[in-house]
Design a protein around this motif. Structure first.
Motif, PDB file in Angstrom:
ATOM      1  N   GLU A 283       0.845  -1.215   0.168  1.00 30.58           N
ATOM      2  CA  GLU A 283       0.398  -0.275  -0.181  1.00 30.58           C
ATOM      3  C   GLU A 283       0.422   1.366   0.328  1.00 30.58           C
ATOM      4  O   GLU A 283       0.626   2.281  -0.923  1.00 30.58           O
ATOM      5  CB  GLU A 283      -0.378  -0.296   1.002  1.00 30.58           C
TER       6      GLU A 283
ATOM      7  N   GLU B 185       2.233   2.135  -3.239  1.00 33.20           N
ATOM      8  CA  GLU B 185       1.584   2.484  -4.304  1.00 33.20           C
ATOM      9  C   GLU B 185       1.077   4.077  -4.318  1.00 33.20           C
ATOM     10  O   GLU B 185       0.947   4.373  -5.116  1.00 33.20           O
ATOM     11  CB  GLU B 185       0.284   1.391  -4.154  1.00 33.20           C
ATOM     12  N   HIS B 186       1.066   4.432  -2.987  1.00 38.47           N
ATOM     13  CA  HIS B 186       0.669   5.460  -2.752  1.00 38.47           C
ATOM     14  C   HIS B 186       2.286   6.011  -2.730  1.00 38.47           C
ATOM     15  O   HIS B 186       1.904   7.559  -4.047  1.00 38.47           O
ATOM     16  CB  HIS B 186       0.958   5.270  -0.498  1.00 38.47           C
ATOM     17  N   TYR B 187       3.494   5.590  -3.148  1.00 40.27           N
ATOM     18  CA  TYR B 187       4.144   6.953  -3.401  1.00 40.27           C
ATOM     19  C   TYR B 187       4.734   6.871  -4.671  1.00 40.27           C
ATOM     20  O   TYR B 187       4.813   7.615  -5.291  1.00 40.27           O
ATOM     21  CB  TYR B 187       5.654   6.331  -2.631  1.00 40.27           C
ATOM     22  N   HIS B 188       4.121   5.779  -5.242  1.00 43.46           N
ATOM     23  CA  HIS B 188       3.721   5.610  -6.860  1.00 43.46           C
ATOM     24  C   HIS B 188       3.265   6.987  -7.587  1.00 43.46           C
ATOM     25  O   HIS B 188       3.447   7.321  -8.426  1.00 43.46           O
ATOM     26  CB  HIS B 188       3.829   4.606  -6.895  1.00 43.46           C
ATOM     27  N   GLN B 189       1.506   6.980  -6.577  1.00 44.55           N
ATOM     28  CA  GLN B 189       0.880   8.296  -6.623  1.00 44.55           C
ATOM     29  C   GLN B 189       0.746   9.253  -7.208  1.00 44.55           C
ATOM     30  O   GLN B 189       1.179   9.853  -7.651  1.00 44.55           O
ATOM     31  CB  GLN B 189      -0.305   7.746  -6.269  1.00 44.55           C
ATOM     32  N   ALA B 190       2.186   9.686  -5.539  1.00 39.18           N
ATOM     33  CA  ALA B 190       2.146  10.713  -4.888  1.00 39.18           C
ATOM     34  C   ALA B 190       3.597  11.484  -5.523  1.00 39.18           C
ATOM     35  O   ALA B 190       3.973  12.497  -6.039  1.00 39.18           O
ATOM     36  CB  ALA B 190       2.962  10.954  -3.332  1.00 39.18           C
TER      37      ALA B 190
ATOM     38  N   PRO C  98       4.937  10.830  -9.157  1.00 35.71           N
ATOM     39  CA  PRO C  98       5.289   9.596 -10.097  1.00 35.71           C
ATOM     40  C   PRO C  98       7.026   9.051 -11.058  1.00 35.71           C
ATOM     41  O   PRO C  98       7.176   7.913 -10.683  1.00 35.71           O
ATOM     42  CB  PRO C  98       4.324  10.361 -11.517  1.00 35.71           C
TER      43      PRO C  98
ATOM     44  N   GLU D   6       9.608   7.152 -15.877  1.00 31.97           N
ATOM     45  CA  GLU D   6       7.425   7.484 -14.765  1.00 31.97           C
ATOM     46  C   GLU D   6       7.711   6.716 -14.248  1.00 31.97           C
ATOM     47  O   GLU D   6       8.540   5.522 -14.305  1.00 31.97           O
ATOM     48  CB  GLU D   6       6.781   7.430 -16.330  1.00 31.97           C
ATOM     49  N   CYS D   7       7.339   6.353 -12.841  1.00 30.45           N
ATOM     50  CA  CYS D   7       7.016   5.578 -12.325  1.00 30.45           C
ATOM     51  C   CYS D   7       6.314   4.648 -12.300  1.00 30.45           C
ATOM     52  O   CYS D   7       5.061   4.846 -12.536  1.00 30.45           O
ATOM     53  CB  CYS D   7       6.724   6.055 -10.805  1.00 30.45           C
TER      54      CYS D   7
ATOM     55  N   GLN E  91       4.861   0.754 -11.015  1.00 34.14           N
ATOM     56  CA  GLN E  91       3.976  -0.232  -9.940  1.00 34.14           C
ATOM     57  C   GLN E  91       5.040  -1.070  -9.205  1.00 34.14           C
ATOM     58  O   GLN E  91       6.238  -0.991  -9.886  1.00 34.14           O
ATOM     59  CB  GLN E  91       2.637  -0.713 -10.229  1.00 34.14           C
TER      60      GLN E  91
END
Ligand SMILES: CCCCCCCCCCCCC[C@H](O)CC(=O)SCCNC(=O)CCNC(=O)[C@H](O)C(C)(C)COP(=O)(O)OP(=O)(O)OC[C@H]1O[C@@H](n2cnc3c(N)ncnc32)[C@H](O)[C@@H]1OP(=O)(O)O
Length: 499
Positions: free
Chosen positions: A442, A445-450, A452, A483-484, A486
């Motif tokens: 989680e 994924e949070h840091y991936h969203q925040a 990129p 780009e980041c 997943q």
């Protein structure tokens, strides 16, 4: 107590020992005994005890090594090594020479440059003398011989090449070793990240080529990564594994890919630390968070001491040293500040062990952020830990998927013994399970969203033909502004050590 807590870095047992001694000294006998029992109960039932037990058993399990091609500890016979040579006497080479002498194995230190040889001779001698004095024994100086050039190499059973991290140079050295040594001499490389198979291909005996990757300081750190290439023979792997043990190390057999296991994971850890600088953190803040977690030194202090020049060479080989790269890169290029040439650092002032904030670096970072339109924000200690450590863990899972490490225990041993991961936290893979894999996923994924540009793994597996040894390639950094993707982290079926 304050001193014990500082040195223990979050380990509860040392503080409990002090409490027990204090109870014994200050309480009546029966109360003192009761207090000691309570403390022992707390320790026995703690997560830290389970983490330390995991470290203990993992260190034993890695000795029963195996490879995807079927080589195993119990079907491969090592050869005796009566005499060895180390070629290239920089910091690592000298540490390796010291390790041989201390283990009672005659060793030849080889340099191409007479001045460098003299510096090495002095350092090795001083280290052996200091070490022997501490242990109350005679220094094993008679076991070490130094020479310029490769002419004496016919007498040795095994050579460890430890020259600069430069593929062209290493290939040249391996070609020369191939003709200077006997045909049955094992040729090993201490490369940090380069393709072992390419080195093997330059020799007349690719089956006798393996990696023997030591960790800085080489005479202190207990880890040896033994890297097998597609052509390495069982004898070569078994010999390197056994030799590591004789040198007082714990040997872990790993597959061949850029950075192998330890440095492949380290790259993601370092990368996150550098991104955090861009975003507003200071190097001291990042290091402090990691040191409070339990590392003996944070990522920047560690890089200062052992990695700036190596990391720079690795990135140069990969074409990652141009303009537009993250500050970590440019900081490293600051004139005269690549350690091992100068004891200066990007986190600390010049010289010395103490990390002191560097005013040059502070203004460099401010200028860098403003040049790139980056607004500094407050970065919490939790974010430092989650981003640096989970990026590292994430790559650990990819390494398992690729079959580069035999199991999570191997990765944990590599981190605890090679990079100072706190043993009371069991190693990165153990830690991820202790935290909870869904939580780690989680957060990734949070840091991936925040952010990129955050971690590491591609959303799509890379094409198989891009990989080595018939395995899919792991993702390469294509610059700091990629780009980041997943997370690679999925609760793996094969994880068999529970916290
Ligand atoms: C595409 C993929 C590419 C791959 C990417 C590559 C990534 C970038 C490459 C980075 C470089 C890699 C280099 C190598 O391959 C791998 C490594 O070796 S990484 C380094 C790992 N080592 C550590 O993390 C050690 C951390 N330190 C410790 O654990 C402790 O300090 C210690 C060594 C156990 C000693 O502890 P203490 O007894 O308490 O004493 P001190 O802390 O005071 O230190 C004593 C003495 O040792 C020197 N020292 C400490 N750490 C290092 C170090 N990392 N490198 C070199 N020397 C070190 C310290 O300066 C003291 O020296 P003295 O002052 O006595 O001369």
């Amino acid at each position: 107590m304050a001193q014990v807590r500082r040195r223990a870095r979050g380990a509860i047992a040392p503080a409990a020992c002090v409490q027990a001694i204090r109870a014994a000294a200050t309480l009546p006998y029966s109360q003192g005994m009761r207090r000691e029992r309570e403390l022992m109960d707390t320790l026995f039932n703690s997560g830290q005890a389970r983490a330390m037990q995991h470290c203990f058993f993992s260190q034993r399990s890695v000795g029963r090594w195996s490879t995807p091609s079927g080589m195993r500890w119990d079907n491969s016979r090592p050869r005796p090594v009566h005499k060895a040579a180390v070629v290239g006497l920089g910091t690592m080479g000298r540490g390796i020479v010291v390790s041989f002498a201390r283990a009672g194995i005659p060793v030849l230190g080889v340099e191409m440059d007479a001045k460098q040889l003299e510096v090495a001779r002095k350092t090795v001698t001083a280290t052996l003398e200091r070490d022997a004095q501490r242990r109350g024994v005679e220094p094993p100086l008679g076991l070490v011989r130094f020479t310029v050039g490769l002419q004496d190499l016919r007498e040795v059973d095994l050579v460890i090449e430890a020259v600069f991290e430069d593929m062209a140079l290493k290939k040249r050295v391996f070609r020369e070793l191939s003709s200077a040594c006997r045909p049955d001499t094992l040729l090993c490389s201490n490369t940090s990240s380069l393709d072992l198979d390419q080195l093997a291909a330059t020799t007349s005996r690719p089956e006798l080529v393996v990696g023997m990757h030591f960790f800085a300081p080489a005479h202190v750190m207990k880890l040896l990564e033994v890297i097998y290439g597609p052509r390495s023979s069982p004898t070569a792997v078994a010999t390197a594994m056994q030799l590591g043990k004789r040198l007082g190390k714990v040997s872990v057999a790993v597959g061949n890919c850029p950075g192998f296991v330890g440095n492949r994971m380290l790259k993601h850890y370092v990368e996150q630390a550098n991104f955090l600088l861009e975003e507003g953190a200071s190097p001291e803040q990042v290091d402090q968070a990691l040191e409070e977690f339990g590392f003996p030194m944070g990522v920047f202090r560690m890089s200062d001491l052992s990695g700036l020049d190596v990391g720079w060479r690795v990135r140069k080989e990969s074409g990652l040293t141009g303009p537009g790269v993250a500050p970590g890169e440019q900081v490293r290029r600051r004139q005269g500040r690549r350690r091992q040439a100068v004891a200066g650092t990007c986190t600390t002032g010049l010289g010395g062990r103490e990390a002191k904030p560097d005013p040059w670096l502070r203004s460099f970072l401010e200028e860098y952020r403003s040049r790139h339109g980056l607004r500094a924000r407050t970065v919490s200690q939790q974010e430092v830990l989650e981003r640096c450590l989970y990026a590292l863990v994430n790559e650990g899972f990819r390494i398992l998927e690729d079959g580069i490490a035999a199991g999570p225990e191997d990765i944990d041993v590599i981190y605890v013994l090679g990079y100072g991961w706190p043993p009371h936290r069991g190693g990165p893979m153990f830690h991820a399970v202790a935290v909870g894999l869904p939580t780690v996923l989680e957060r990734l994924e949070h840091y991936h969203q925040a952010h990129p540009r955050h971690p590491t793994a591609p959303a799509q597996p890379p094409p198989a033909e891009a990989g080595r040894q018939g395995q899919p390639a792991h993702p390469e950094v294509e610059g700091d502004h990629q780009e980041c993707p997943q997370s690679a982290l999925r609760p793996p079926d094969h994880y068999h050590s529970s916290p």
